[in-house]
Design a protein around this motif. Structure first.
Motif, short mmCIF file in Angstrom:
data_model
loop_
_atom_site.label_atom_id
_atom_site.label_comp_id
_atom_site.label_asym_id
_atom_site.label_seq_id
_atom_site.Cartn_x
_atom_site.Cartn_y
_atom_site.Cartn_z
N SER A 112 -3.56 15.85 6.38
CA SER A 112 -2.32 16.63 6.35
C SER A 112 -1.26 15.95 5.49
CB SER A 112 -1.78 16.80 7.78
OG SER A 112 -1.32 15.57 8.29
N ASP A 113 -0.32 16.74 5.00
CA ASP A 113 0.80 16.17 4.26
C ASP A 113 1.62 15.24 5.16
OD1 ASP A 113 1.61 18.32 5.84
OD2 ASP A 113 3.23 18.91 4.49
N LYS A 114 1.66 15.55 6.46
CA LYS A 114 2.39 14.71 7.41
C LYS A 114 1.80 13.30 7.45
CE LYS A 114 3.73 14.58 12.30
NZ LYS A 114 3.62 15.28 13.61
N LEU A 115 0.47 13.21 7.44
CA LEU A 115 -0.16 11.90 7.48
C LEU A 115 0.12 11.12 6.20
CD1 LEU A 115 -3.55 10.94 8.97
CD2 LEU A 115 -2.94 10.07 6.71
N ILE A 116 0.06 11.80 5.05
CA ILE A 116 0.40 11.12 3.78
C ILE A 116 1.82 10.57 3.87
CG2 ILE A 116 0.81 11.44 1.31
CD1 ILE A 116 -2.13 11.43 1.95
N GLY A 117 2.74 11.37 4.38
CA GLY A 117 4.12 10.92 4.52
C GLY A 117 4.25 9.73 5.45
N TYR A 132 0.84 -1.19 0.00
CA TYR A 132 0.00 0.00 0.00
C TYR A 132 0.88 1.25 0.00
CZ TYR A 132 -3.96 2.94 1.65
OH TYR A 132 -4.95 3.89 1.77
N ALA A 133 1.88 1.28 0.89
CA ALA A 133 2.75 2.45 1.02
C ALA A 133 3.50 2.73 -0.28
CB ALA A 133 3.74 2.23 2.17
N VAL A 134 4.06 1.69 -0.88
CA VAL A 134 4.85 1.85 -2.11
C VAL A 134 3.95 2.32 -3.26
CG1 VAL A 134 6.18 0.61 -3.85
CG2 VAL A 134 6.64 0.23 -1.42
N GLN A 135 2.76 1.74 -3.36
CA GLN A 135 1.85 2.12 -4.44
C GLN A 135 1.35 3.55 -4.27
OE1 GLN A 135 1.36 0.29 -7.21
NE2 GLN A 135 2.93 -1.00 -6.25
N LEU A 136 1.11 3.96 -3.04
CA LEU A 136 0.68 5.33 -2.80
C LEU A 136 1.76 6.32 -3.25
CD1 LEU A 136 -1.07 7.56 -1.62
CD2 LEU A 136 -0.18 6.99 0.65
N LYS A 137 3.00 6.06 -2.87
CA LYS A 137 4.08 6.96 -3.26
C LYS A 137 4.28 6.94 -4.77
CE LYS A 137 8.79 8.29 -2.07
NZ LYS A 137 9.94 8.03 -1.17
N ARG A 138 4.17 5.76 -5.39
CA ARG A 138 4.35 5.64 -6.85
C ARG A 138 3.30 6.45 -7.59
NH1 ARG A 138 1.97 2.96 -10.83
NH2 ARG A 138 0.61 1.77 -9.42
N ARG A 195 1.37 8.88 -6.48
CA ARG A 195 1.49 10.31 -6.21
C ARG A 195 2.61 10.93 -7.03
NH1 ARG A 195 4.76 13.25 -3.36
NH2 ARG A 195 5.72 11.50 -2.24
N THR A 196 3.73 10.21 -7.11
CA THR A 196 4.88 10.72 -7.87
C THR A 196 4.56 10.77 -9.36
OG1 THR A 196 6.39 9.79 -6.22
CG2 THR A 196 7.33 10.38 -8.36
N GLU A 197 3.91 9.73 -9.87
CA GLU A 197 3.54 9.70 -11.29
C GLU A 197 2.61 10.86 -11.65
OE1 GLU A 197 1.87 5.90 -12.06
OE2 GLU A 197 3.82 4.87 -12.19
N ARG A 198 1.73 11.23 -10.72
CA ARG A 198 0.80 12.34 -10.97
C ARG A 198 1.43 13.70 -10.66
NH1 ARG A 198 -4.48 9.91 -11.08
NH2 ARG A 198 -4.06 7.76 -11.70
N LYS A 199 2.71 13.66 -10.25
CA LYS A 199 3.46 14.89 -9.95
C LYS A 199 2.75 15.73 -8.87
CE LYS A 199 5.84 15.36 -14.40
NZ LYS A 199 5.52 14.00 -14.87
N LEU A 200 2.31 15.04 -7.83
CA LEU A 200 1.65 15.70 -6.71
C LEU A 200 2.56 15.68 -5.49
CD1 LEU A 200 -1.87 13.99 -6.94
CD2 LEU A 200 -1.32 16.35 -7.58
N ALA A 216 -9.43 10.23 -5.54
CA ALA A 216 -8.45 11.21 -6.00
C ALA A 216 -7.67 10.71 -7.21
CB ALA A 216 -7.49 11.55 -4.85
N PHE A 217 -7.33 9.42 -7.22
CA PHE A 217 -6.58 8.84 -8.34
C PHE A 217 -7.49 8.26 -9.42
CE2 PHE A 217 -3.21 8.30 -4.96
CZ PHE A 217 -2.31 9.20 -5.52
#
Length: 271
Positions: free
Chosen positions: A43-48, A16-22, A24-29, A68-69
């Protein structure tokens, strides 16, 4: 906290964590941009924290990420896998998610220190019976992750009533208990945390521990604790109101905060 790369094959939560980061990065967010999406609103802290496996996701977050995706039931499905993988009873898992959303938490405890207030070694002793070492590590981590809500940007108001027997019951050994009581005394200095002790001899005879959750929007719920996390969520209604009355009655017999701290300190010095 480890800086090693997360292995997506190690667990559903890691995937889940890896896919979320992938995604988000692909969407340039940025984390802040994703957290601020109308469907997500965290919050951005919670996403992190979710991306780094510091905090487990919630069902609400998972559904929001899917919107969102624009991916149908992807993160929601992964959340279900995490829930199954955890081995934590479903009712308690559902309660913990509601706990993370609460603006106020009231808890009466007559056997053990409340989970949000436990040290790692105290929690380990409580959860140890019948668990493999690797499974025990997972359960302890899950309990400590719950405590992150107390350190959030807008932490809930936490009011805990502890029966005196709780602070006198030695869990583990005297060293474990000393450090746990010291931890309680530190937490009592936090502006959002109130801990009071119901003294021995007080006419309070409640048969079990329970928690009450309140929210900014909507009625509150309760959770009556059971062995091994097999408790019961009480939906809004008469039963919740009855537990609120019981909590207030126990609170009327509890020592003031200052006297509670003095009693905890005295028990600490006797260990």
């Amino acid at each position: 906290m480890s800086n090693e790369p997360i292995d997506p094959k190690s667990s559903a939560r890691a995937f889940y964590a890896v896919q979320l980061k992938r995604l988000r990065t692909e969407r340039k967010l940025t984390q802040a941009e994703l957290g601020g999406h109308p469907a997500v609103m965290v919050s951005d802290k919670l996403i992190g924290h979710v991306e780094n496996c510091y905090r487990p996701p919630t069902l609400r977050l998972s559904k929001g990420l899917d919107r969102a995706f624009d991916i149908r039931e992807f993160f929601e499905g992964l959340y279900a896998a995490i829930k199954r993988e955890s081995g934590i009873p479903s009712q308690f898992w559902d309660y913990a998610e509601q706990e993370a959303l609460a603006c106020g938490i009231k808890s009466y405890q007559n056997f053990l220190i409340q989970g949000l207030l436990q040290t790692e070694e105290y929690a380990r002793e409580v959860l140890r019976v019948g668990q493999r070492p690797d499974r025990l590590d997972e359960l302890v981590a899950a309990r400590l992750n719950r405590q992150e809500i107390l350190r959030g940007d807008v932490p809930p108001w936490l009011t805990v009533l502890l029966d005196e027997s709780v602070i006198r019951r030695v869990v583990g050994d005297s060293g474990v208990m000393q450090r746990q009581l010291q931890h309680l005394l530190r937490l009592m200095q936090e502006p959002n945390i109130t801990i009071r002790v119901v003294p021995a001899g007080a006419p309070v005879y409640l048969s079990g521990a329970f928690n009450l959750l309140s929210f900014h929007e909507g009625p509150g719920i309760a959770y009556v604790e059971g062995v091994g996390g097999h408790g019961q969520i009480i939906e809004p209604g008469r039963q919740v109101s009855d537990l609120e009355v019981l909590f207030d009655q126990a609170g009327a017999q509890a020592l003031p905060v200052g006297d509670s701290a003095k009693l905890i300190q005295a028990v600490l010095e006797d260990l």
